[in-house]
Design a protein around this motif. Structure first.
Motif, PDB file in Angstrom:
ATOM      1  N   TYR A 266       0.809  -1.217   0.000  1.00 18.84           N
ATOM      2  CA  TYR A 266       0.000   0.000   0.000  1.00 18.84           C
ATOM      3  C   TYR A 266       0.846   1.272   0.000  1.00 18.84           C
ATOM      4  N   ASP A 267       2.055   1.216   0.533  1.00 19.31           N
ATOM      5  CA  ASP A 267       2.941   2.383   0.577  1.00 19.31           C
ATOM      6  C   ASP A 267       3.623   2.541  -0.786  1.00 19.31           C
ATOM      7  N   VAL A 268       2.836   2.945  -1.766  1.00 19.46           N
ATOM      8  CA  VAL A 268       3.289   2.995  -3.161  1.00 19.46           C
ATOM      9  C   VAL A 268       4.487   3.923  -3.346  1.00 19.46           C
ATOM     10  N   ASP A 269       4.481   5.087  -2.707  1.00 21.84           N
ATOM     11  CA  ASP A 269       5.586   6.038  -2.897  1.00 21.84           C
ATOM     12  C   ASP A 269       6.776   5.748  -1.971  1.00 21.84           C
TER      13      ASP A 269
ATOM     14  N   ILE B 213       1.260   5.326   4.736  1.00 24.56           N
ATOM     15  CA  ILE B 213       0.189   5.063   3.784  1.00 24.56           C
ATOM     16  C   ILE B 213      -0.764   6.250   3.833  1.00 24.56           C
ATOM     17  N   SER B 214      -0.888   6.929   2.710  1.00 24.52           N
ATOM     18  CA  SER B 214      -1.803   8.075   2.619  1.00 24.52           C
ATOM     19  C   SER B 214      -3.218   7.570   2.340  1.00 24.52           C
ATOM     20  N   LEU B 215      -4.180   8.452   2.476  1.00 23.29           N
ATOM     21  CA  LEU B 215      -5.563   8.085   2.163  1.00 23.29           C
ATOM     22  C   LEU B 215      -5.686   7.701   0.687  1.00 23.29           C
ATOM     23  N   ASN B 216      -4.953   8.388  -0.185  1.00 24.58           N
ATOM     24  CA  ASN B 216      -4.950   8.028  -1.608  1.00 24.58           C
ATOM     25  C   ASN B 216      -4.441   6.608  -1.820  1.00 24.58           C
ATOM     26  N   GLU B 217      -3.345   6.260  -1.139  1.00 28.40           N
ATOM     27  CA  GLU B 217      -2.782   4.909  -1.265  1.00 28.40           C
ATOM     28  C   GLU B 217      -3.744   3.871  -0.685  1.00 28.40           C
ATOM     29  N   ALA B 218      -4.400   4.215   0.402  1.00 29.21           N
ATOM     30  CA  ALA B 218      -5.346   3.291   1.052  1.00 29.21           C
ATOM     31  C   ALA B 218      -6.584   3.062   0.204  1.00 29.21           C
ATOM     32  N   ALA B 219      -6.883   3.979  -0.706  1.00 33.02           N
ATOM     33  CA  ALA B 219      -8.100   3.896  -1.517  1.00 33.02           C
ATOM     34  C   ALA B 219      -8.138   2.653  -2.410  1.00 33.02           C
ATOM     35  N   THR B 220      -6.998   2.003  -2.589  1.00 30.64           N
ATOM     36  CA  THR B 220      -6.970   0.782  -3.413  1.00 30.64           C
ATOM     37  C   THR B 220      -7.609  -0.402  -2.699  1.00 30.64           C
ATOM     38  N   ASN B 221      -7.864  -0.266  -1.390  1.00 28.90           N
ATOM     39  CA  ASN B 221      -8.497  -1.323  -0.608  1.00 28.90           C
ATOM     40  C   ASN B 221      -9.701  -0.717   0.101  1.00 28.90           C
ATOM     41  N   GLU B 222     -10.881  -1.159  -0.269  1.00 30.42           N
ATOM     42  CA  GLU B 222     -12.106  -0.562   0.269  1.00 30.42           C
ATOM     43  C   GLU B 222     -12.164  -0.632   1.794  1.00 30.42           C
ATOM     44  N   ALA B 223     -11.829  -1.773   2.377  1.00 29.32           N
ATOM     45  CA  ALA B 223     -11.895  -1.928   3.835  1.00 29.32           C
ATOM     46  C   ALA B 223     -10.891  -1.011   4.525  1.00 29.32           C
ATOM     47  N   LEU B 224      -9.690  -0.916   3.977  1.00 29.22           N
ATOM     48  CA  LEU B 224      -8.671  -0.042   4.554  1.00 29.22           C
ATOM     49  C   LEU B 224      -9.101   1.415   4.424  1.00 29.22           C
ATOM     50  N   SER B 225      -9.651   1.769   3.296  1.00 27.64           N
ATOM     51  CA  SER B 225     -10.122   3.127   3.071  1.00 27.64           C
ATOM     52  C   SER B 225     -11.209   3.517   4.073  1.00 27.64           C
ATOM     53  N   ILE B 226     -12.127   2.602   4.327  1.00 30.11           N
ATOM     54  CA  ILE B 226     -13.215   2.844   5.284  1.00 30.11           C
ATOM     55  C   ILE B 226     -12.671   2.975   6.708  1.00 30.11           C
ATOM     56  N   ALA B 227     -11.694   2.149   7.050  1.00 28.59           N
ATOM     57  CA  ALA B 227     -11.143   2.135   8.410  1.00 28.59           C
ATOM     58  C   ALA B 227     -10.071   3.201   8.629  1.00 28.59           C
TER      59      ALA B 227
END
Length: 90
Positions: free
Chosen positions: A46-49, A54-68
């Protein structure tokens, strides 16, 4: 369980098993080792850069992570540290 975590556990277990073929396995240690390896592997996914967060943008690739995300971001700085992320993987 998400696919990344399953893959990380499989890889970690394979590496661990081949390294310990001749010695008895302490299940407590191996489970903790697998869990740590899975968290590290997932965090790096998730830490793409690769800035260590892990930014909110990076977390957006996983719905559950984005929600949490907001709940996991304990210090409310807008990024997840590896420690904060590890509670998501538990």
């Amino acid at each position: 369980m998400n696919k990344t975590l399953i893959l990380a556990l499989t890889i970690a277990f394979s590496s661990f098993a081949s390294a310990n073929e001749t010695s008895p396995v302490d299940l407590t240690t191996s489970v903790e080792g697998l869990k740590t390896a899975a968290v590290e592997t997932s965090f790096e996914t998730y830490d793409v850069d690769q800035d260590g967060l892990i930014s909110l943008n990076e977390a957006a690739t996983n719905e559950a992570l984005s929600i949490a995300f907001t709940t996991l971001d304990i210090d409310q700085n807008g990024d997840l540290s590896e420690d904060e992320f590890s509670s998501f993987s538990e």
